[in-house]
Design a protein around this motif. Sequence first.
Motif, PDB file in Angstrom:
ATOM      1  N   GLN A 102       0.811  -1.219   0.000  1.00  0.00           N
ATOM      2  CA  GLN A 102       0.000   0.000   0.000  1.00  0.00           C
ATOM      3  C   GLN A 102       0.845   1.270   0.000  1.00  0.00           C
ATOM      4  O   GLN A 102       0.327   2.368  -0.244  1.00  0.00           O
ATOM      5  CB  GLN A 102      -0.928   0.004   1.208  1.00  0.00           C
ATOM      6  CG  GLN A 102      -0.186   0.015   2.536  1.00  0.00           C
ATOM      7  CD  GLN A 102      -1.114  -0.179   3.712  1.00  0.00           C
ATOM      8  OE1 GLN A 102      -2.102   0.543   3.852  1.00  0.00           O
ATOM      9  NE2 GLN A 102      -0.803  -1.162   4.575  1.00  0.00           N
ATOM     10  N   LEU A 103       2.162   1.132   0.260  1.00  0.00           N
ATOM     11  CA  LEU A 103       3.045   2.308   0.270  1.00  0.00           C
ATOM     12  C   LEU A 103       3.411   2.747  -1.145  1.00  0.00           C
ATOM     13  O   LEU A 103       4.150   3.713  -1.314  1.00  0.00           O
ATOM     14  CB  LEU A 103       4.321   1.998   1.062  1.00  0.00           C
ATOM     15  CG  LEU A 103       4.128   1.643   2.542  1.00  0.00           C
ATOM     16  CD1 LEU A 103       5.467   1.289   3.175  1.00  0.00           C
ATOM     17  CD2 LEU A 103       3.455   2.786   3.284  1.00  0.00           C
ATOM     18  N   LEU A 104       2.898   2.033  -2.146  1.00  0.00           N
ATOM     19  CA  LEU A 104       3.175   2.381  -3.543  1.00  0.00           C
ATOM     20  C   LEU A 104       1.860   2.718  -4.263  1.00  0.00           C
ATOM     21  O   LEU A 104       1.475   2.056  -5.225  1.00  0.00           O
ATOM     22  CB  LEU A 104       3.891   1.221  -4.246  1.00  0.00           C
ATOM     23  CG  LEU A 104       5.223   0.776  -3.641  1.00  0.00           C
ATOM     24  CD1 LEU A 104       5.736  -0.484  -4.347  1.00  0.00           C
ATOM     25  CD2 LEU A 104       6.255   1.898  -3.727  1.00  0.00           C
ATOM     26  N   PRO A 105       1.171   3.742  -3.797  1.00  0.00           N
ATOM     27  CA  PRO A 105      -0.167   4.035  -4.350  1.00  0.00           C
ATOM     28  C   PRO A 105      -0.164   4.512  -5.792  1.00  0.00           C
ATOM     29  O   PRO A 105      -1.203   4.521  -6.448  1.00  0.00           O
ATOM     30  CB  PRO A 105      -0.689   5.136  -3.416  1.00  0.00           C
ATOM     31  CG  PRO A 105       0.548   5.821  -2.923  1.00  0.00           C
ATOM     32  CD  PRO A 105       1.570   4.735  -2.768  1.00  0.00           C
ATOM     33  N   ALA A 106       1.002   4.919  -6.311  1.00  0.00           N
ATOM     34  CA  ALA A 106       1.057   5.439  -7.681  1.00  0.00           C
ATOM     35  C   ALA A 106       1.239   4.340  -8.723  1.00  0.00           C
ATOM     36  O   ALA A 106       1.233   4.615  -9.926  1.00  0.00           O
ATOM     37  CB  ALA A 106       2.185   6.465  -7.813  1.00  0.00           C
ATOM     38  N   GLY A 125      -5.937  -3.715  -2.795  1.00  0.00           N
ATOM     39  CA  GLY A 125      -7.121  -2.929  -3.124  1.00  0.00           C
ATOM     40  C   GLY A 125      -6.920  -1.438  -3.009  1.00  0.00           C
ATOM     41  O   GLY A 125      -7.785  -0.654  -3.422  1.00  0.00           O
ATOM     42  N   GLN A 126      -5.774  -1.012  -2.446  1.00  0.00           N
ATOM     43  CA  GLN A 126      -5.507   0.418  -2.302  1.00  0.00           C
ATOM     44  C   GLN A 126      -4.704   0.980  -3.470  1.00  0.00           C
ATOM     45  O   GLN A 126      -4.442   2.180  -3.518  1.00  0.00           O
ATOM     46  CB  GLN A 126      -4.771   0.668  -0.990  1.00  0.00           C
ATOM     47  CG  GLN A 126      -5.579   0.251   0.239  1.00  0.00           C
ATOM     48  CD  GLN A 126      -4.903   0.667   1.533  1.00  0.00           C
ATOM     49  OE1 GLN A 126      -4.290   1.733   1.609  1.00  0.00           O
ATOM     50  NE2 GLN A 126      -5.016  -0.189   2.552  1.00  0.00           N
ATOM     51  N   LEU A 127      -4.339   0.124  -4.430  1.00  0.00           N
ATOM     52  CA  LEU A 127      -3.586   0.596  -5.605  1.00  0.00           C
ATOM     53  C   LEU A 127      -4.578   1.081  -6.661  1.00  0.00           C
ATOM     54  O   LEU A 127      -4.740   0.472  -7.725  1.00  0.00           O
ATOM     55  CB  LEU A 127      -2.699  -0.525  -6.153  1.00  0.00           C
ATOM     56  CG  LEU A 127      -1.729  -1.176  -5.150  1.00  0.00           C
ATOM     57  CD1 LEU A 127      -0.883  -2.233  -5.846  1.00  0.00           C
ATOM     58  CD2 LEU A 127      -0.833  -0.112  -4.501  1.00  0.00           C
ATOM     59  N   LEU A 128      -5.214   2.186  -6.375  1.00  0.00           N
ATOM     60  CA  LEU A 128      -6.330   2.642  -7.203  1.00  0.00           C
ATOM     61  C   LEU A 128      -5.906   3.146  -8.574  1.00  0.00           C
ATOM     62  O   LEU A 128      -6.748   3.358  -9.445  1.00  0.00           O
ATOM     63  CB  LEU A 128      -7.098   3.748  -6.451  1.00  0.00           C
ATOM     64  CG  LEU A 128      -7.698   3.325  -5.113  1.00  0.00           C
ATOM     65  CD1 LEU A 128      -8.472   4.478  -4.474  1.00  0.00           C
ATOM     66  CD2 LEU A 128      -8.606   2.105  -5.280  1.00  0.00           C
ATOM     67  N   ASN A 129      -4.608   3.339  -8.775  1.00  0.00           N
ATOM     68  CA  ASN A 129      -4.122   3.777 -10.089  1.00  0.00           C
ATOM     69  C   ASN A 129      -3.671   2.609 -10.966  1.00  0.00           C
ATOM     70  O   ASN A 129      -3.242   2.812 -12.101  1.00  0.00           O
ATOM     71  CB  ASN A 129      -2.949   4.755  -9.920  1.00  0.00           C
ATOM     72  CG  ASN A 129      -3.389   6.082  -9.314  1.00  0.00           C
ATOM     73  OD1 ASN A 129      -4.244   6.754  -9.866  1.00  0.00           O
ATOM     74  ND2 ASN A 129      -2.810   6.426  -8.178  1.00  0.00           N
ATOM     75  N   LEU A 130      -3.770   1.405 -10.429  1.00  0.00           N
ATOM     76  CA  LEU A 130      -3.267   0.237 -11.139  1.00  0.00           C
ATOM     77  C   LEU A 130      -4.083  -0.009 -12.421  1.00  0.00           C
ATOM     78  O   LEU A 130      -5.310  -0.077 -12.393  1.00  0.00           O
ATOM     79  CB  LEU A 130      -3.339  -0.994 -10.236  1.00  0.00           C
ATOM     80  CG  LEU A 130      -2.368  -2.135 -10.560  1.00  0.00           C
ATOM     81  CD1 LEU A 130      -0.931  -1.670 -10.471  1.00  0.00           C
ATOM     82  CD2 LEU A 130      -2.605  -3.320  -9.622  1.00  0.00           C
ATOM     83  N   GLN A 131      -3.362  -0.127 -13.548  1.00  0.00           N
ATOM     84  CA  GLN A 131      -4.006  -0.389 -14.832  1.00  0.00           C
ATOM     85  C   GLN A 131      -3.671  -1.775 -15.377  1.00  0.00           C
ATOM     86  O   GLN A 131      -4.453  -2.344 -16.129  1.00  0.00           O
ATOM     87  CB  GLN A 131      -3.590   0.668 -15.865  1.00  0.00           C
ATOM     88  CG  GLN A 131      -4.040   2.062 -15.526  1.00  0.00           C
ATOM     89  CD  GLN A 131      -3.713   3.050 -16.627  1.00  0.00           C
ATOM     90  OE1 GLN A 131      -3.494   2.672 -17.780  1.00  0.00           O
ATOM     91  NE2 GLN A 131      -3.669   4.321 -16.280  1.00  0.00           N
ATOM     92  N   LYS A 132      -2.514  -2.305 -14.998  1.00  0.00           N
ATOM     93  CA  LYS A 132      -2.115  -3.624 -15.492  1.00  0.00           C
ATOM     94  C   LYS A 132      -1.611  -4.456 -14.325  1.00  0.00           C
ATOM     95  O   LYS A 132      -0.685  -4.065 -13.629  1.00  0.00           O
ATOM     96  CB  LYS A 132      -1.022  -3.496 -16.557  1.00  0.00           C
ATOM     97  CG  LYS A 132      -0.608  -4.827 -17.147  1.00  0.00           C
ATOM     98  CD  LYS A 132       0.365  -4.653 -18.309  1.00  0.00           C
ATOM     99  CE  LYS A 132       0.736  -6.013 -18.912  1.00  0.00           C
ATOM    100  NZ  LYS A 132       1.662  -5.857 -20.080  1.00  0.00           N
TER     101      LYS A 132
END
Length: 603
Positions: A102-106, A125-132
């Motif tokens: 979760q420390l890598l939210p970008a 679930g906190q990686l809201l910017n994840l695309q792949k």
Amino acid sequence: MSRRGGNKFANRRPGPGFQARESEPPVPAGLIKTARKSGQLNLSNRQLTEVPQSVWRINVDPPEESHLNVSFNASDRWWDQTDLTKLILASNKLQCLSEDLQLLPALSVLDVHDNQLSSLPCAIGQLLNLQKLNISHNKLKELPDELWNLKSLKSLHLQHNELEQIPENIGQLVHLEELDVSNNQLLTVPNTLGELSSLLQFNLANNKLKSIPSEISNMRSLKVLEATHNELECVPPELAKMASLEQLYLRHNRLRHLPEFPSCKFLKELHVGNNQIEYLGAEHLKSLSAIIVLELRDNKLKSLPDEIILLQHLERLDLTNNDISSLPYVLGNLPKLKSLLLEGNPLRAIRRDIINRGTQELLKYLRSRIQEEPTGQGDNSSATAMTLPSESMINMYAMATQKVLEYSDRKAIVVPDEVFDASEGAPITTVNLSKNLLTEVPSRISGLKTTVTDVNLGFNKLSSVSLELCTLEHLIHLDLRNNILTSLPMEIKRLQRLQTIILSFNRFKEFPYALCHIPTLETILISNNQVGSIDAFQLMQLDKLITLDMQNNDIMQVPPELGSCINLRTLLLEGNPFRNPRAAILARGTTAVLEYLRNRIPT
């Protein structure tokens, strides 16, 4: 690899008060430093059993050098670092991921494929910017509910795990474009998959599915559906509503009937081999107007309907290992058919030697059997109302309405000047001089260079190609089959619009690599010659090459580099004396052959 702190104590044994710690490859400081600037970190294939804290905290903790009493230049200022957006941890020995994820939210890309993960942290679930997200080739048996919070996901790879079900919440990933759940233990998939309206590619292969939910038809954007190696006995009729579908793979299932596709106007490839299909009717073919590849091998078909002629764009038809005893003659009139595979059928009406000559000769045979009205060669009965009696040898009607200069099957040694005289002023696009006794290309053909796109000089006695032919710079199709050619001139490269060339049944001992200077070439048919070798590196220049037929030549070795010609859809090599690839691999088709060759390219 340099280790942080140098190697001053590298050889010192631990004392009694120290416990020997199992060595683990560290993450080089240089990689971390580079990642702070680029926002990308690749730690694949480093034998990692856990992810170092320095990775999770790369955007939280300042680097060690920031505590030193030194000045920083612009490139080293840690407070200007870039947030990590891409993290690759593939091909390691990771058994779990820390909640510190979760420390890598970008993060927009996270790749942890080919590890030993049995679970995923809730923090994902906190990686809201994840695309792949690629978590394939692990040991996952279930997925955390938090995974479905990733609304920005466009690509999700879950293949080669131990999943027995996909949660219904997957329907929340409304921006997903690519989903791969192949090679799991799935017995069913949820109806909510139909909510993935943006999905372009969906892979369900190698599971235990007995059915596909009808709601899948709501995937209005889907182009590729792969459901090979399951236990499907039928597919929902709603599948036919998927108007965007271009490729459908249903091989190795238990289908007894071919689906009907009235709305799939863009379907280009249909693969239904290794099923139990017994019947193919007009109702199955009438809507496949765009089909290019129809693969029906290893079924129980007994016949083909005459409506096969509706498939005007068909290039490859695989009927291997069925129960077909005869073929409809109209099959010979399919204009784009380049590969017709018939091995393993009890064909009685066609001699084996005709089949062995290759697709083009077989199609020619079928055309010759079509019962047509006699044309009356050379008499007045063939003259139309627009044909001058004194010029009955010339079909003026064809010139005027069809833009065709037709002078074929005359057993002529030369083409009379009157034929070319009659064509003056007409926008001729097609020249057919086949089935004569021509020993050279008529020089006057160059007078048609501004309009002609199709030339047929097959079945003559040509021993060379003239430079006049090389002036036809608008030429798209060139048929030179059944002559006595041994080479092509380098000037052939002037034909910079050429897409198809047929050189079958000549006397080539070397491949005419002058063709490799024509970037538009899509089809090269050079079967039944004496070509002894292939230069894959020259062929790789033809990045639009789709079909290469080199059957029945003298090729002793197939270079592995030929596997790099990834755009090839049809590669025919049967009837050559090489030992590898073996016949069993050739029988599996072009994709298997190319993969076999690629795996043998020296590294």
